[in-house]
Design an enzyme around this catalytic site. Structure first.
Site, PDB file in Angstrom:
ATOM      1  N   SER A 130       8.219  53.637  -9.665  1.00  0.00           N
ATOM      2  CA  SER A 130       9.402  52.980 -10.193  1.00  0.00           C
ATOM      3  C   SER A 130      10.712  53.587  -9.159  1.00  0.00           C
ATOM      4  O   SER A 130      11.686  52.891  -9.166  1.00  0.00           O
ATOM      5  CB  SER A 130       9.714  53.306 -11.429  1.00  0.00           C
ATOM      6  N   HIS A 141      15.863  58.017 -12.779  1.00  0.00           N
ATOM      7  CA  HIS A 141      15.931  56.927 -12.090  1.00  0.00           C
ATOM      8  C   HIS A 141      17.739  56.968 -11.486  1.00  0.00           C
ATOM      9  O   HIS A 141      18.229  57.993 -12.176  1.00  0.00           O
ATOM     10  CB  HIS A 141      15.715  55.697 -12.936  1.00  0.00           C
ATOM     11  N   ASP A 194      17.546  58.867 -19.434  1.00  0.00           N
ATOM     12  CA  ASP A 194      17.026  58.815 -18.001  1.00  0.00           C
ATOM     13  C   ASP A 194      17.699  59.629 -17.075  1.00  0.00           C
ATOM     14  O   ASP A 194      18.935  59.175 -16.523  1.00  0.00           O
ATOM     15  CB  ASP A 194      16.966  57.174 -17.463  1.00  0.00           C
TER      16      ASP A 194
END
Length: 511
Positions: free
Chosen positions: A252, A490, A487
């Site tokens: 990702s 990311h 998060d």
């Protein structure tokens, strides 16, 4: 008796003497003026202290730089960050400062008056520095009203400042330049796109759409120490891939970079409706394969999910079928990678003890499932499988192959699944908060690439990204925010992955 000689000057001699004296004076005046105007200004370097509250300092000291994308126990060694001056106009108590964070070792320098200035430590960490005046008026002095100049805060220092306009730096040579060594420059001309101009940012990376109010994280530009990377030009990049396939393969984090590339390229398209996903899919984290066609350039920009680059399988262990990882077999989606003109691979984010079941009855070779295998050993075997596939199936005369290094995460107080956070970070990190050492998996990648027949360019983004604790979604990775779920692995878009793509653009141009 001889006649006494006369000492009077004749008119002709007087004229020559006068002309000689006048010419000499004129030459000296001209030379003095030229010397004054063209003497290079002194480039002064100072350390800069970022003020933080006592509570913040306590948090910063305990905050850890981790890398779930790199794996447990991996860390990055980074040289120190300091602040450099760009012009003579930015002053504070007689010292020259700027919004340029540098990772080069700094010593006390002579001031313009010849006196020595004491070094002031530069601590950024997770401090909450206010750049309000900068956001409103930019970095050009003429744009800042006189009554607002005192409000400008640079690196936590407040004072009467004249803010330097970030001028174009003279282009330096590329040959022998180490792109990993440099510093982050706060540049008002960034970001290269916005949420409103790019419909391809999915919810997980759409920090602005999810409520993040500050924008400074999108305005930092990477400046290598020994050369200048060209500013991304969407039209030139599209010409580079005209009629070709640009393919991203990985986890990702590579999808993060791929979405960034889509947004950056869209800036070179007059009619956005002529860019579409070939299967009509909307980008979400649930679906793993996408191909966007740019009709005007007859090219595609594609992403194929592959967490490990090798085959995720299942095997019977005892009475149950359990997930395993075939470290001796390439991912079954590899047929889609063939024929690409540019391939950008990555894997690292999933190579953690949690996601690989701690290596217990997880790694498989042939029909054998290892009762236990060290993650580094398994990673090396998997990368060897990948490299063999590339050497066997990729034509290096047609395809340019890149491998992006691991991107660091920045969790404090826990990991991604145990309450880790990075909420308070609004500025890049200081070296005092970073761990030492170089990620073992990066070393393995470099060793594998060195042994390959196919030329592979390592896109090394680990060190430069390690400073950017401010660039993660944190609580802004979803519309329904929760401080318990953050998060810190990311990246917000626009943001840090745009720099990775500028480096990719640099390599493609310099071939």
């Amino acid at each position: 008796m001889e006649r006494q000689r006369s000492f009077s000057l004749k008119p002709t001699r007087l004229l020559v003497f006068s002309f000689t004296m006048f010419s000499s004076i004129l030459f000296l005046s001209t030379f003095t003026t030229w010397l004054t105007n063209f003497t290079p200004s002194v480039h002064q370097q100072i350390h800069l202290h970022f003020n933080t509250s006592s509570s913040t300092s306590t948090t910063n000291t305990s905050s850890s730089y981790s890398s779930s994308s790199v794996g447990d126990g991996d860390s990055v060694a980074l040289p120190p960050l300091f602040v450099h001056s760009l012009t003579e106009n930015f002053t504070l108590s007689g010292e020259k400062i700027s919004t340029l964070i540098d990772n080069r070792l700094s010593r006390t320098r002579e001031s313009f008056s010849g006196s020595k200035s004491e070094p002031v430590r530069h601590h950024v960490g997770a401090s909450n520095v206010n750049f309000t005046a900068m956001r409103e008026y930019g970095t050009s002095p003429e744009r800042v009203p006189g009554n607002e100049q005192k409000k400008i805060v640079t690196g936590g220092l407040v004072g009467n400042t004249q803010v330097p306009f970030l001028k174009k730096i003279e282009q330096k040579g590329f040959e022998g330049c180490d792109l990993t060594k440099g510093y982050w420059v706060f540049d008002e001309s960034y970001a290269l796109y916005s949420k409103d101009s790019c419909p391809f940012i999915d919810e997980g990376f759409d920090c602005v759409g999810n409520g993040r109010l500050d924008r400074d994280y999108s305005k930092w530009r990477w400046q290598p120490k020994d050369c200048d990377i060209p500013r991304f030009n969407a039209t030139k990049m599209l010409e580079l891939i005209r009629g070709k396939r640009l393919v991203f393969v990985g986890d990702s984090i590579n999808r993060n970079q791929w979405e960034s590339m889509l947004c950056m390229l869209l800036g070179g398209i007059k009619d956005p409706s002529r860019v579409y996903e070939t299967h009509g899919r909307k980008i979400t984290k649930e679906k793993g394969n996408y191909s966007f066609r740019f009709l005007d350039y007859q090219c595609t920009v594609e992403y194929y999910v592959s967490h490990f680059l090798v085959h995720e399988s299942k095997a019977r262990i005892g009475q149950k079928r359990r997930p395993t990882l075939r470290i001796d077999a390439i991912d079954h989606g590899s047929s889609r990678w063939k024929g690409a003109d540019v391939l950008v691979f990555n894997t690292a984010h999933w190579w953690s003890h949690y996601k690989t079941k701690a290596g217990i009855y997880y790694y498989q070779e042939g029909s054998v499932v290892h009762p236990q295998l060290n993650v580094s050993t398994a990673f090396r075997k998997a990368l060897t499988t990948w490299s063999s596939w590339v050497d066997r199936h990729i034509n290096h005369r047609k395809t340019r192959v890149f491998f992006r290094s691991s991107a660091p995460s920045h969790f404090s107080g826990g990991d991604w699944n145990s309450g880790g956070h990075c909420t308070e970070a609004t500025l890049p990190l200081n070296e005092t908060l970073l761990s030492t050492g170089y990620p073992e998996k990066n070393i393995i990648v470099e060793q594998i690439i060195e042994e390959m027949k196919t030329p592979v360019t390592l896109l090394n983004v680990t060190s430069l990204s390690a400073y950017r604790i401010d660039g993660h979604p944190s609580v802004y990775g979803r519309k329904r925010r929760s401080s318990r779920i953050q998060d810190c692995s990311h990246w917000c878009l626009p943001g840090v992955p745009d720099t990775w793509n500028e480096l990719l653009y640099f390599h493609l141009q310099s071939r």
